[in-house]
Design a protein around this motif. Structure first.
Motif, PDB file in Angstrom:
ATOM      1  N   SER A  30       0.849  -1.193   0.000  1.00 12.54           N
ATOM      2  CA  SER A  30       0.000   0.000   0.000  1.00 12.54           C
ATOM      3  C   SER A  30       0.879   1.234   0.000  1.00 12.54           C
ATOM      4  N   ILE A  31       0.438   2.244  -0.728  1.00 14.91           N
ATOM      5  CA  ILE A  31       1.153   3.512  -0.725  1.00 14.91           C
ATOM      6  C   ILE A  31       0.123   4.623  -0.591  1.00 14.91           C
ATOM      7  N   MET A  32       0.322   5.490   0.405  1.00 11.85           N
ATOM      8  CA  MET A  32      -0.693   6.497   0.713  1.00 11.85           C
ATOM      9  C   MET A  32      -0.119   7.535   1.664  1.00 11.85           C
ATOM     10  N   GLN A  33      -0.874   8.615   1.861  1.00  9.65           N
ATOM     11  CA  GLN A  33      -0.571   9.576   2.901  1.00  9.65           C
ATOM     12  C   GLN A  33      -1.381   9.211   4.142  1.00  9.65           C
ATOM     13  N   ARG A  34      -0.882   9.599   5.313  1.00  9.87           N
ATOM     14  CA  ARG A  34      -1.628   9.389   6.557  1.00  9.87           C
ATOM     15  C   ARG A  34      -2.669  10.496   6.689  1.00  9.87           C
ATOM     16  N   LEU A  35      -3.928  10.114   6.660  1.00 10.69           N
ATOM     17  CA  LEU A  35      -4.994  11.103   6.674  1.00 10.69           C
ATOM     18  C   LEU A  35      -5.812  11.098   7.956  1.00 10.69           C
ATOM     19  N   HIS A  36      -5.734  10.001   8.692  1.00  9.79           N
ATOM     20  CA  HIS A  36      -6.500   9.875   9.929  1.00  9.79           C
ATOM     21  C   HIS A  36      -5.871   8.749  10.738  1.00  9.79           C
ATOM     22  N   ASP A  71       2.678  25.205   0.300  1.00 12.65           N
ATOM     23  CA  ASP A  71       1.722  24.121   0.530  1.00 12.65           C
ATOM     24  C   ASP A  71       1.122  24.194   1.919  1.00 12.65           C
ATOM     25  N   ARG A  72       1.942  24.584   2.891  1.00  8.00           N
ATOM     26  CA  ARG A  72       1.446  24.697   4.263  1.00  8.00           C
ATOM     27  C   ARG A  72       0.341  25.762   4.349  1.00  8.00           C
ATOM     28  N   THR A  73       0.553  26.857   3.620  1.00  9.55           N
ATOM     29  CA  THR A  73      -0.441  27.930   3.615  1.00  9.55           C
ATOM     30  C   THR A  73      -1.722  27.480   2.926  1.00  9.55           C
ATOM     31  N   ILE A  74      -1.575  26.777   1.823  1.00 12.79           N
ATOM     32  CA  ILE A  74      -2.745  26.338   1.045  1.00 12.79           C
ATOM     33  C   ILE A  74      -3.520  25.254   1.777  1.00 12.79           C
ATOM     34  N   LEU A  75      -2.792  24.265   2.321  1.00  9.21           N
ATOM     35  CA  LEU A  75      -3.431  23.109   2.944  1.00  9.21           C
ATOM     36  C   LEU A  75      -3.870  23.369   4.376  1.00  9.21           C
ATOM     37  N   GLY A  76      -3.245  24.338   5.029  1.00 11.09           N
ATOM     38  CA  GLY A  76      -3.488  24.524   6.449  1.00 11.09           C
ATOM     39  C   GLY A  76      -2.661  23.533   7.252  1.00 11.09           C
ATOM     40  N   SER A  77      -2.564  23.764   8.553  1.00 12.73           N
ATOM     41  CA  SER A  77      -1.710  22.911   9.379  1.00 12.73           C
ATOM     42  C   SER A  77      -2.193  21.472   9.394  1.00 12.73           C
ATOM     43  N   GLN A  78      -3.496  21.272   9.392  1.00  5.25           N
ATOM     44  CA  GLN A  78      -4.044  19.922   9.430  1.00  5.25           C
ATOM     45  C   GLN A  78      -3.762  19.178   8.133  1.00  5.25           C
ATOM     46  N   GLY A  79      -4.055  19.798   7.000  1.00  3.11           N
ATOM     47  CA  GLY A  79      -3.812  19.149   5.718  1.00  3.11           C
ATOM     48  C   GLY A  79      -2.342  18.916   5.463  1.00  3.11           C
ATOM     49  N   TYR A  80      -1.510  19.891   5.869  1.00  4.79           N
ATOM     50  CA  TYR A  80      -0.071  19.741   5.672  1.00  4.79           C
ATOM     51  C   TYR A  80       0.470  18.597   6.517  1.00  4.79           C
ATOM     52  N   ALA A  81       0.023  18.498   7.758  1.00  7.53           N
ATOM     53  CA  ALA A  81       0.486  17.423   8.634  1.00  7.53           C
ATOM     54  C   ALA A  81       0.154  16.056   8.052  1.00  7.53           C
ATOM     55  N   ALA A  82      -1.037  15.923   7.480  1.00  9.23           N
ATOM     56  CA  ALA A  82      -1.453  14.642   6.921  1.00  9.23           C
ATOM     57  C   ALA A  82      -0.698  14.313   5.636  1.00  9.23           C
ATOM     58  N   GLN A  83      -0.698  15.225   4.692  1.00  7.54           N
ATOM     59  CA  GLN A  83      -0.165  14.913   3.378  1.00  7.54           C
ATOM     60  C   GLN A  83       1.351  15.001   3.301  1.00  7.54           C
ATOM     61  N   HIS A  84       1.929  15.962   3.989  1.00  8.86           N
ATOM     62  CA  HIS A  84       3.384  16.112   3.945  1.00  8.86           C
ATOM     63  C   HIS A  84       4.086  15.544   5.174  1.00  8.86           C
ATOM     64  N   GLY A  85       3.430  15.622   6.317  1.00  9.49           N
ATOM     65  CA  GLY A  85       4.075  15.177   7.549  1.00  9.49           C
ATOM     66  C   GLY A  85       3.837  13.739   7.907  1.00  9.49           C
ATOM     67  N   GLN A  86       2.921  13.048   7.193  1.00 10.69           N
ATOM     68  CA  GLN A  86       2.554  11.669   7.480  1.00 10.69           C
ATOM     69  C   GLN A  86       2.045  11.516   8.909  1.00 10.69           C
ATOM     70  N   ARG A  87       1.397  12.554   9.395  1.00  9.64           N
ATOM     71  CA  ARG A  87       0.739  12.529  10.696  1.00  9.64           C
ATOM     72  C   ARG A  87      -0.730  12.877  10.472  1.00  9.64           C
ATOM     73  N   PRO A  88      -1.647  12.127  11.057  1.00  5.47           N
ATOM     74  CA  PRO A  88      -3.059  12.476  10.909  1.00  5.47           C
ATOM     75  C   PRO A  88      -3.386  13.865  11.431  1.00  5.47           C
ATOM     76  N   ALA A  89      -2.554  14.365  12.330  1.00  5.12           N
ATOM     77  CA  ALA A  89      -2.740  15.723  12.849  1.00  5.12           C
ATOM     78  C   ALA A  89      -1.373  16.295  13.153  1.00  5.12           C
ATOM     79  N   PRO A  90      -1.240  17.624  13.186  1.00  5.43           N
ATOM     80  CA  PRO A  90       0.057  18.210  13.516  1.00  5.43           C
ATOM     81  C   PRO A  90       0.527  17.753  14.887  1.00  5.43           C
ATOM     82  N   ALA A  91       1.830  17.654  15.058  1.00  8.51           N
ATOM     83  CA  ALA A  91       2.378  17.216  16.339  1.00  8.51           C
ATOM     84  C   ALA A  91       1.930  18.124  17.470  1.00  8.51           C
TER      85      ALA A  91
END
Length: 505
Positions: free
Chosen positions: A213-219, A281-301
């Motif tokens: 499986s290959i994916m971003q962490r979204l939740h 991307d952080r500005t466009i996605l917001g902290s939550q979206g950036y954490a999921a798609q770029h940070g591989q965290r369902p939520a910011p640390a």
């Protein structure tokens, strides 16, 4: 046969053997670079070190060293092309009889990569370079399903499409959840159910067949979260910016590979995703979206609705003594459930309010039947001085309230009305942000509690949040009297505006 014919036949045989040798010796890395022009003829290939890390682990799957692999990598890093197009095309050079099942959250995405793989294996470059002794079948040659003449086949479908009847030697799962669907508990639950109950049973040989499986962490409760709970999966986790905590959790993998970076914040793919691009991307996605798609965290640390730094850790020695505390309460989130239903837990928390500060002192959180919940609550209440008890008047709450009226003198039913969980939580965020909530430093439950609360509403569990919110909704209003306490007057302490707002007397 004439001399010319002999020479022509010899040349054809030489070319066939050379092509066969090339097919057997070409690495996946070399294959990707040579095949790139077939699928992206007008785009220059930009190579990043993350591709070598992914290839290393795909090679381990091919060689039988890994049977279950999940790869978490940000969007735009060639993940679908590499895993869903180039890798199976390359494997057919070595094992053209293998059958693959490929799926994504929509049939459109699954078909997209299937078409590209078919374009690669039927291309003039592929046929001329490797001269395979098989060809694509004309009778099974559709977007969603195509086969070769040596029983190899690829079947592609959306995750909720028709899968029954097809079995594969390997399964490729590419983005089983969309960023939008990740917000829906119903979609997440169904996605996990299909993967667990349907896809896992579509393997030809459970002992040797593989799933990637290959994916971003979204939740927290996305498929990767499910696989973390089940165990048996290797994880290659590559956030856009190096995260030491994730590295400690997932690296190294069983083959000794993984994230090669060691400096916090080091970029994954600086050749394309520079600091400026990531900031945009952080500005466009917001902290939550950036954490999921770029940070591989369902939520910011640092947290979503409730941020980690809002909660104050205090040493036990600096907390008030039980006898000094005049306001104590137990808050209960009594969900329906059983000992086996770990997704639905009962949360019981002990809270104190003293001089305007709120302390969460102790807890009991676990999956329990109604009978065990009743016994656990009575035991908790007796052990902690028999304080008032707040119980949400939903789920098992009404039964508990009715059943314990004769045992616990003060039970306060909490009516939540028509507001949803997030709306109720939003109402107490100013109070939490003020720094009024204190936690005992070093208590065994604190780290898990902070993780759960700061992941809300993207976390797997929310029972601790519900239990906290219903208590703070009652306690966030300062006591009616703002007069200075005798101890403050004695020491000449001044009551400032912040103390008044927090009810510190």
């Amino acid at each position: 046969m004439t001399v010319v014919a002999h020479q022509a036949a010899a040349e054809l045989e030489r070319r066939r053997r050379a092509a066969q040798a090339r097919a057997e010796s070409i690495t996946l890395r070399e294959f990707v670079k040579e095949a790139w022009h077939v699928v992206e003829p007008s785009v220059q290939l930009v190579w990043g070190r993350h591709l070598d890390a992914i290839i290393e682990h795909l090679q381990a799957v091919t060689d039988g060293e890994i049977r279950r692999l999940k790869i978490n990598v940000p969007p735009g890093h060639m993940k679908s092309l590499l895993v869903g197009v180039f890798w199976p095309s390359w494997m057919w050079l070595r094992a053209p009889h293998e059958r693959y099942l490929a799926t994504s959250h929509t049939a459109t995405l699954a078909m997209r990569d299937a078409i590209k793989m078919r374009d690669v294996v039927r291309s003039e470059w592929y046929q001329r370079t490797f001269r395979p002794d098989w060809r694509l079948r004309g009778d099974i040659d559709a977007k969603g399903r195509f086969a070769n003449t040596v029983q190899g086949e690829r079947y592609s479908t959306g995750l909720t499409g028709t899968i029954t009847g097809f079995r594969g030697d390997g399964i490729i799962i590419d983005d089983p959840l969309s960023a939008t669907d990740a917000h829906s508990e119903a979609v997440r639950t169904e996605t996990n159910r299909v993967i667990r109950e349907t896809l896992s049973n579509r393997l030809n040989d459970p002992a040797s067949s593989w799933m990637v499986s290959i994916m971003q962490r979204l939740h927290e409760d996305d498929p990767c979260g499910m696989w973390d709970d089940l165990g048996g999966w290797e994880t290659l986790c590559l956030p856009s910016e190096y995260d030491d905590e994730l590295a400690r959790k997932y690296h190294p993998t069983c083959i000794g590979g993984g994230d090669w970076r060691t400096t916090s914040g080091a970029l994954l793919f600086p050749e394309r995703f520079t600091s400026a691009v990531l900031e945009s991307d952080r500005t466009i996605l917001g902290s939550q979206g950036y954490a999921a798609q770029h940070g591989q965290r369902p939520a910011p640390a640092e947290g979503l609705l409730f941020r980690r730094e809002w909660f104050t850790l205090v040493d036990r020695a600096d907390m008030p003594l039980p006898g000094e505390v005049r306001e104590k309460a137990i808050s209960v989130d009594a969900s329906f459930g059983s000992e086996k239903d770990t997704a639905s837990r009962v949360a019981i928390g002990l809270w104190w309010r003293h001089q305007g500060r709120v302390y969460r002192v102790a807890e009991r959180v676990e999956a329990m039947s109604y009978t065990r919940t009743r016994a656990a609550l009575v035991d908790f209440w007796q052990r902690h001085g028999q304080p008032d008890v707040y119980i949400e008047n939903k789920a098992n709450g009404p039964a508990l309230i009715s059943d314990l009226r004769e045992t616990i003198p003060v039970i306060i039913p909490i009516e939540t009305g028509s507001r949803d969980k997030q709306s109720r939580a939003h109402a107490v965020t100013p109070f939490v942000e003020s720094g009024a909530v204190h936690l005992p430093r070093g208590a065994a439950w604190v780290d898990e509690w902070l993780h759960e609360v700061t992941q809300f509403p993207r976390g797997r569990h929310d029972d601790r949040v519900d239990e906290m919110v219903q208590l703070l909704a009652r306690w966030k209003t300062p006591p009616p009297t703002f007069a200075e306490s005798p101890s403050r007057r004695q020491h000449g302490a001044r009551v400032d505006r912040r103390d008044l707002l927090l009810g510190r007397r």
